[in-house]
Design a protein around this motif. Structure first.
Motif, PDB file in Angstrom:
ATOM      1  N   MET A 208      34.995  49.944  45.470  1.00  0.00           N
ATOM      2  CA  MET A 208      35.922  49.052  45.442  1.00  0.00           C
ATOM      3  C   MET A 208      35.888  47.479  44.943  1.00  0.00           C
ATOM      4  N   LEU A 209      36.687  47.113  43.949  1.00  0.00           N
ATOM      5  CA  LEU A 209      36.642  45.981  43.549  1.00  0.00           C
ATOM      6  C   LEU A 209      37.022  44.869  44.470  1.00  0.00           C
ATOM      7  N   ARG A 210      36.315  43.531  44.273  1.00  0.00           N
ATOM      8  CA  ARG A 210      36.567  42.554  45.383  1.00  0.00           C
ATOM      9  C   ARG A 210      36.826  41.320  44.959  1.00  0.00           C
ATOM     10  N   ALA A 211      38.145  40.705  45.428  1.00  0.00           N
ATOM     11  CA  ALA A 211      38.390  39.286  45.104  1.00  0.00           C
ATOM     12  C   ALA A 211      37.820  38.630  46.204  1.00  0.00           C
ATOM     13  N   GLY A 212      37.324  37.236  45.747  1.00  0.00           N
ATOM     14  CA  GLY A 212      36.737  36.280  46.581  1.00  0.00           C
ATOM     15  C   GLY A 212      37.715  35.067  46.808  1.00  0.00           C
ATOM     16  N   ILE A 213      37.621  34.726  48.248  1.00  0.00           N
ATOM     17  CA  ILE A 213      38.897  33.515  48.390  1.00  0.00           C
ATOM     18  C   ILE A 213      37.791  32.135  48.451  1.00  0.00           C
TER      19      ILE A 213
ATOM     20  N   ILE B  97      29.899  34.223  45.762  1.00  0.00           N
ATOM     21  CA  ILE B  97      30.802  34.164  44.898  1.00  0.00           C
ATOM     22  C   ILE B  97      30.276  35.366  43.799  1.00  0.00           C
ATOM     23  N   ARG B  98      28.991  35.178  43.710  1.00  0.00           N
ATOM     24  CA  ARG B  98      28.324  35.957  42.578  1.00  0.00           C
ATOM     25  C   ARG B  98      28.593  37.513  42.676  1.00  0.00           C
ATOM     26  N   GLU B  99      29.027  37.805  44.250  1.00  0.00           N
ATOM     27  CA  GLU B  99      29.216  39.356  44.507  1.00  0.00           C
ATOM     28  C   GLU B  99      30.591  39.799  44.457  1.00  0.00           C
ATOM     29  N   VAL B 100      31.546  38.915  44.020  1.00  0.00           N
ATOM     30  CA  VAL B 100      32.917  39.420  43.898  1.00  0.00           C
ATOM     31  C   VAL B 100      33.253  39.486  42.418  1.00  0.00           C
ATOM     32  N   ASP B 101      34.382  40.103  42.159  1.00  0.00           N
ATOM     33  CA  ASP B 101      34.684  40.673  40.856  1.00  0.00           C
ATOM     34  C   ASP B 101      35.744  39.535  40.280  1.00  0.00           C
TER      35      ASP B 101
ATOM     36  N   LYS C 143      34.229  34.632  35.867  1.00  0.00           N
ATOM     37  CA  LYS C 143      35.100  35.529  36.695  1.00  0.00           C
ATOM     38  C   LYS C 143      36.530  35.087  36.637  1.00  0.00           C
ATOM     39  N   PRO C 144      37.525  36.116  36.110  1.00  0.00           N
ATOM     40  CA  PRO C 144      38.986  35.809  36.193  1.00  0.00           C
ATOM     41  C   PRO C 144      39.498  35.219  37.583  1.00  0.00           C
ATOM     42  N   CYS C 145      40.091  34.188  37.541  1.00  0.00           N
ATOM     43  CA  CYS C 145      40.709  33.336  38.575  1.00  0.00           C
ATOM     44  C   CYS C 145      42.065  33.059  38.590  1.00  0.00           C
ATOM     45  N   ILE C 146      42.811  33.077  39.978  1.00  0.00           N
ATOM     46  CA  ILE C 146      44.023  32.882  40.071  1.00  0.00           C
ATOM     47  C   ILE C 146      43.886  31.669  41.041  1.00  0.00           C
ATOM     48  N   TYR C 147      45.100  30.666  40.897  1.00  0.00           N
ATOM     49  CA  TYR C 147      45.107  29.603  41.968  1.00  0.00           C
ATOM     50  C   TYR C 147      46.287  29.790  42.834  1.00  0.00           C
ATOM     51  N   ALA C 148      45.958  29.478  44.221  1.00  0.00           N
ATOM     52  CA  ALA C 148      46.961  29.637  45.188  1.00  0.00           C
ATOM     53  C   ALA C 148      47.194  28.337  45.790  1.00  0.00           C
ATOM     54  N   CYS C 149      48.390  27.692  45.469  1.00  0.00           N
ATOM     55  CA  CYS C 149      48.862  26.494  45.757  1.00  0.00           C
ATOM     56  C   CYS C 149      49.332  26.493  47.276  1.00  0.00           C
ATOM     57  N   ASN C 150      48.240  26.317  48.202  1.00  0.00           N
ATOM     58  CA  ASN C 150      48.990  26.099  49.608  1.00  0.00           C
ATOM     59  C   ASN C 150      49.852  24.906  49.950  1.00  0.00           C
ATOM     60  N   VAL C 151      51.107  25.284  50.216  1.00  0.00           N
ATOM     61  CA  VAL C 151      51.978  24.176  50.734  1.00  0.00           C
ATOM     62  C   VAL C 151      52.393  24.359  51.984  1.00  0.00           C
TER      63      VAL C 151
ATOM     64  N   LEU D  92      50.657  36.936  45.247  1.00  0.00           N
ATOM     65  CA  LEU D  92      49.186  36.566  45.207  1.00  0.00           C
ATOM     66  C   LEU D  92      48.291  37.849  44.938  1.00  0.00           C
ATOM     67  N   ILE D  93      48.755  38.834  45.953  1.00  0.00           N
ATOM     68  CA  ILE D  93      48.052  40.160  46.035  1.00  0.00           C
ATOM     69  C   ILE D  93      48.163  40.855  44.758  1.00  0.00           C
ATOM     70  N   LYS D  94      49.565  40.778  44.126  1.00  0.00           N
ATOM     71  CA  LYS D  94      49.916  41.525  42.983  1.00  0.00           C
ATOM     72  C   LYS D  94      49.014  40.717  41.686  1.00  0.00           C
ATOM     73  N   GLY D  95      48.995  39.556  41.872  1.00  0.00           N
ATOM     74  CA  GLY D  95      48.408  38.755  40.894  1.00  0.00           C
ATOM     75  C   GLY D  95      46.814  39.016  40.886  1.00  0.00           C
ATOM     76  N   ALA D  96      46.121  39.005  41.973  1.00  0.00           N
ATOM     77  CA  ALA D  96      44.765  39.517  42.059  1.00  0.00           C
ATOM     78  C   ALA D  96      44.348  40.670  41.497  1.00  0.00           C
ATOM     79  N   TYR D  97      45.278  41.769  41.890  1.00  0.00           N
ATOM     80  CA  TYR D  97      45.049  43.134  41.587  1.00  0.00           C
ATOM     81  C   TYR D  97      45.279  43.234  40.055  1.00  0.00           C
ATOM     82  N   ALA D  98      45.930  42.574  39.521  1.00  0.00           N
ATOM     83  CA  ALA D  98      46.106  42.631  37.909  1.00  0.00           C
ATOM     84  C   ALA D  98      44.821  41.835  37.253  1.00  0.00           C
ATOM     85  N   LEU D  99      44.366  40.813  37.882  1.00  0.00           N
ATOM     86  CA  LEU D  99      43.340  40.075  37.600  1.00  0.00           C
ATOM     87  C   LEU D  99      41.976  40.816  37.386  1.00  0.00           C
ATOM     88  N   LEU D 100      42.028  41.713  38.404  1.00  0.00           N
ATOM     89  CA  LEU D 100      40.758  42.596  38.450  1.00  0.00           C
ATOM     90  C   LEU D 100      40.777  43.554  37.260  1.00  0.00           C
ATOM     91  N   GLY D 101      41.919  43.723  36.552  1.00  0.00           N
ATOM     92  CA  GLY D 101      41.964  44.628  35.731  1.00  0.00           C
ATOM     93  C   GLY D 101      42.292  46.022  36.178  1.00  0.00           C
TER      94      GLY D 101
END
Length: 371
Positions: free
Chosen positions: A1-6, A94-98, A200-208, A277-286
């Motif tokens: 299973m592919l992984r996204a790291g926060i 970080i090296r271990e996530v996709d 590694k592909p990246c998406i930014y989460a602006c925490n407000v 964010l989840i949808k964005g990370a899912y797409a980011l993982l290809g």
């Protein structure tokens, strides 16, 4: 299973966000650096309204969404590439996530300590990215020196590797991550073999803050900090940014879907930031989804973009791939509009595809196989 790291600096809301996206409270969220040491891991389900629609059409008893893995990595600090703040350990995680979800603090709160003393999200982004780039520079410098020696002996692959390393180093010197280097297809394959952190592909989460969520979600450019992040990551990293409020999302964990929707409505928010964010990370993982539906269950299956039909069938069971005959496919948009398979067949929307068919997101499939 592919992984996204926060990832992110300490005290920006990473662990709170991890708890929200995984619908758990397994990550400690505290107001001090490095409250996360070993990474927390959790499976995240991908929000997909299509499942409920298909279940009504087929009378399914169960809905099963697509899923992938999130990893909560401890906060990085300036100097991590030299070992500051247990940096080497965290960088190895970080090296271990996709893919990377980079959480950026876009809220003021005197009660929550900031490691730099004040709020500046662009500076914070540069701190993290600089540490990743410094590690990669060291990697590429060593690789350049090794490949140069082999290239002088006439090894063709070593020559290509050396030339790419020579291009990467000034790119890093300019503060640019590897993922933004303009590469040919062959160079991209070679670049992936380097396993660089900044590739590694990246998406930014602006925490407000809770009070700013409605404005920041509905019109991000009206929130000065979010606007700065969006402009910076778009130009400097060719990346997207989404707005979330980790504190609000953590409040939604214990609510039902109906209660959560009402809660967000009361705040003047149309959609959950975490959902985006989840949808964005899912797409980011290809990744993309195909769907199966029947009386027993309606299910979303995760596949890699560009996958052909037999391999997609094999995601369910290896027998499906080994004995693949054909796929009976209708696009979700057509099935949801016409309402029945019979009408889709009548309108010519139901089709038979063979081994060379490249799957599309939202394909509703019935596999034909023989083993």
């Amino acid at each position: 299973m592919l992984r996204a790291g926060i990832v992110g600096l300490p005290n920006v809301g990473k662990s709170t966000l991890f708890n929200a996206v995984t619908r758990t409270r397994k990550a400690e969220a505290a107001n001090y650096p490095f409250c996360t040491i070993e990474p927390n891991q959790g499976v995240v389900t991908v929000p997909d309204d299509r499942l409920a629609v298909l279940s009504k059409i087929s009378g399914s008893h169960k809905l099963i969404p697509a899923a992938f893995e999130f990893v909560d990595i401890a906060g990085l600090v300036k100097g991590a590439s030299k070992g500051e703040g247990l940096g080497n350990q965290f960088l190895s995680h970080i090296r271990e996530v996709d893919a990377i979800v980079h959480v950026v603090r876009c809220f003021e709160d005197d009660d929550i300590h900031h490691v730099s003393g004040n709020i500046d999200p662009v500076r914070d982004i540069e701190v993290i990215n600089t540490e990743l780039i410094l590690v990669d520079m060291d990697t590429i410098t060593k690789r350049r020196d090794r490949s140069e020696k082999l290239a002088k002996k006439g090894e063709k692959e070593a020559k290509a590797e050396f030339e790419l390393c020579v291009r990467l180093l000034p790119h890093f010197d300019a503060g640019k991550p590897a993922i933004t280097l303009d590469c040919s297809d062959e160079e991209m394959k070679l670049l992936k073999s380097f396993f660089l952190l900044s590739s590694k592909p990246c998406i930014y989460a602006c925490n407000v803050s809770e009070s700013d969520l409605a404005v920041a979600s509905n019109d991000p450019d009206k929130h000065p900090l979010v606007s700065k992040v969006r402009e910076y990551v778009s130009h400097a990293h060719s990346a997207a940014a989404v707005v979330i409020s980790a504190n609000i999302e953590s409040e939604l964990i214990d609510l039902s879907a109906e209660e959560a929707t009402q809660y967000l409505d009361d705040l003047g928010v149309k959609d959950s930031g975490v959902s985006q964010l989840i949808k964005g990370a899912y797409a980011l993982l290809g990744l993309q989804t195909y769907l199966t539906t029947g009386e027993k269950e309606t299910r979303a299956w995760t596949i890699v973009r560009g996958m052909k039909a037999p391999q997609a069938a094999g995601v369910i069971h290896s027998d499906f791939e080994r004995g693949f005959i054909a796929a009976e496919i209708v696009a979700y948009a057509d099935l949801s509009e016409l309402g029945t398979y019979a009408k889709c067949r009548e309108k010519g929307k139901l089709r038979i595809e063979g081994k060379e068919y490249i799957m599309k997101d939202g394909d509703v499939v019935e596999w034909r196989f023989n083993v």
